[in-house]
Design an enzyme around this catalytic site. Sequence first.
Site, short mmCIF file in Angstrom:
data_model
loop_
_atom_site.label_atom_id
_atom_site.label_comp_id
_atom_site.label_asym_id
_atom_site.label_seq_id
_atom_site.Cartn_x
_atom_site.Cartn_y
_atom_site.Cartn_z
N CYS A 1 0.85 -1.20 0.00
CA CYS A 1 0.00 0.00 0.00
C CYS A 1 0.87 1.24 0.00
O CYS A 1 0.79 2.07 0.91
CB CYS A 1 -0.93 -0.03 1.20
SG CYS A 1 -1.83 -1.57 1.31
N VAL A 2 1.76 1.32 -0.98
CA VAL A 2 2.71 2.45 -1.01
C VAL A 2 2.67 3.14 -2.36
O VAL A 2 2.12 2.62 -3.31
CB VAL A 2 4.14 2.00 -0.72
CG1 VAL A 2 4.25 1.49 0.70
CG2 VAL A 2 4.59 0.93 -1.71
#
Lengths: 243, 499, 110
Positions: C109-110
């Site tokens: 989730c970057v």
Amino acid sequence: MSLVTIIYGSLFYFATLILFAGIAYRIYEYATIPAPLKIPTPPAPKTKRGVAVRLFREVVFFESLFHSAKWTWLFGWLFHFALLLAFFRHLRYATDPVWFWVSWEIVQAAGHYAAYMMLLGLIGLLVRRIFVDRVRHISAPSDYLILILIIGIALSGLMMKWYPTDIFALKQFIIGLIYFSWSELPSDFMLLLHLGLVLLLMIIFPYSKLLHAPGLFFSPTRNQTDTARDSRHIADWARKLES
Amino acid sequence: MAVKEFEKPELKEYSDVPLLEKKATAHLAPFKSKEEFQSSLGYPGELVDNWQDAALDKMGDLLKKYRSLRVYLDSCIQCGACTDKCHYYLGTKDPSNMPVGRQNLLRSVYRRYFTLPGKYFPKLVGAVDLTKEVLDDWYSYYHQCSQCRRCAVFCPMGIDTAEISMAAREIMDSVGVGQKYCNEIIGKVHKIGNNLGLPEPALADTLEGLEEDVKDETDIDVKYPLDQKDSDILLVTPSADFFAEPHVDGLIGYGKVFHQAGLSWTLSSHASEAANFGMFIGSYANMRKLAMRIREAALDLNVKRIVFGECGHAWRVAYSFLNTLAGPFDFLDPKYPVPQHICEVTYDLIQKNVLQFDKSANDDMVVTYHDSCNVARASNMGDVIGGQFTIPRDIIKATTNHFYDMDESTIKEKTFCCGGGGGLLTDDLMELRMKGALPRMEALKRVVDDYGVTHMAAICAICKSQFSKALGYYGFEIDQIISLHQLVGNALIMNKKEL
Amino acid sequence: MPIEVNGKSLEVDEEGYLSNLNDWEKDVAEIMAKEDGIDLGDDHWEIINFLREYYEEYQIAPAVRVLTKAVGKKLGKDKGNSKYLYELFPYGPGKQACKFAGLPKPTGCV
């Protein structure tokens, strides 16, 4: 005994069997398929009583629909409420002696005017289906046909005000079906049309989107309590993964 | 690296519902998963030969396992109430991104093979054969659903498109058509313990660096402990909190809260990930395997409580599913719910006056709050109805002087997804992500214009990363998205007591 | 879709990241950067070299904060922030710089 009576009498038994056995079977299916995870949507009640209140509001007021599409809600609710009123009025043909409240003037009158309300609702839904591009896009032929079928039922029922039939004979026919002692069905066209369309509706019910009626009660987003942290919710097939 | 050019949606003063454009985003499909990622999850590496039969068998299997799937495929009346509720429809205009349009891709096949009228009168009821074109449409459009459940709130039958899109992804995986982003990541968690593939030494080094930073900033020894046995609290947080901005500012905030409250806590290198992408692909087995790492870590570290950091779908899996997947947690302290959200912990400490704030520390910000979809629509906090809406807002109000909510129709249970949820936060879906962010960006623009809002706080790693991109795309600054616990960390009055 | 570097054909994935870490050489970065419209200067190389050293030690790219701090220590405080890194690598230091350095793309989730 006329051929019309035999055909309609047999069809009534057949349609009733399909309707009740079909819905009962669907309910059995829905009830026995597990819901392995807690997925209620907010505002999710914490108690079963809260779930009952929530479902009551959904079924009686169409609460979610009210929040999402006001015109659809208005037309949809008018139609369903009118259907209920019309159903009450029609009970006088199937109860003997007529249930006391069915014979009340208000119930009979409401049942009559409900036909106009029903038509308004149904035509509103049909117009929306035809003219709103998003709704037109998702509509299959059956979506139009079911609306037209119910419009046909409402319209033919209403027309009987102007094309009357022998309602005493009609009642005898209905009661005769219920008590397995058949009597003649008046063979007026409008009556036969009205009854025929109703029979068709009964037959397609368990095989169509009309299953939304039992479906709503089994919708996990609406019928589950929000208690995942309090007690462990697990399906049998999921428990087997643990061994 | 350049993303293919696409038409940029205009930010309007008032959002309207667009006229549909058929197949507008049919070309969007994420990269497919390679054999190595597929097999580590127990799926075939490529499309199997008898894929039609296999897919229908799988559908039949899921129809018997998930009441939601069966009831929702049967119960839709095609009323259209959902058609203007999906952010991807509003952003792309593609009718297959209307919730019912998306559902119908699977429903039409269900009708063809599993219902009487579909078998005999397919045209009448809109039933279709399962062809390669249909499979391709499934792959495109079930990867254009962020499983945010906004449609489920508005549907008169409560039909949840997320349930259908999860089932569709599980069916596709089972015939060898998986999505690279999700499946590569799930494989990494199975192997290393987190989405990033961050090994224990790197994690330890990163946390050490954080301790130095906080020491430099506050002159206080706030610890960010890793694998400390017999701690009271196991904190499970998205690995993005270790890695990315503004996520890490949230992590710094959690540490300050624990420090100031005198709570003993630890992170785990075994359960170094809160996210659970098993949910996105609809795989109960993978979801359970990922969740079990948290149970194992809690047992191994002998903790008394489990607390989750800021991560949207992780909180859904934690709050709604963890007890199911990896319970019972009877070995933990029964005084606390299992698990707890960091916001619940902070909120309780505020209520008990354990934490004090200097709100002026956040006076450079005018804040609004983005309800992350999975928190808002698939979980709760504080065990009061609506706690997931009030608790984060109460924390913001306790730590800032300037807070304004966005339009009522875009927050709380009606919140819009950020556009990157559900396993879509991948560069190969950038067009979809930017278009899907449109409704939220419009709502944000209104509070920026009306109240001078400067920052939007969120409690989800996906939201934070997605908005870092979307804000820049729509002409805001990328650092206008912040972690909620960044506000907490900024304003918290610290003193030098030692543990 | 391999890339050609010094007469060798190197395997890359769908997004242009080297499939095999050991294939990397300086010209790989130069060629990838040229494709993205970037001329690699000393500033870029400072970052790329740091990424490779960090990866060698930890088998993962450094966190953004770790990177900015290291840059700040080496090149001065005014450069120890992500704004500076975004100026060098407009598509994001974590992703674009990793690609040039031959490292796998950070996932999650970057």
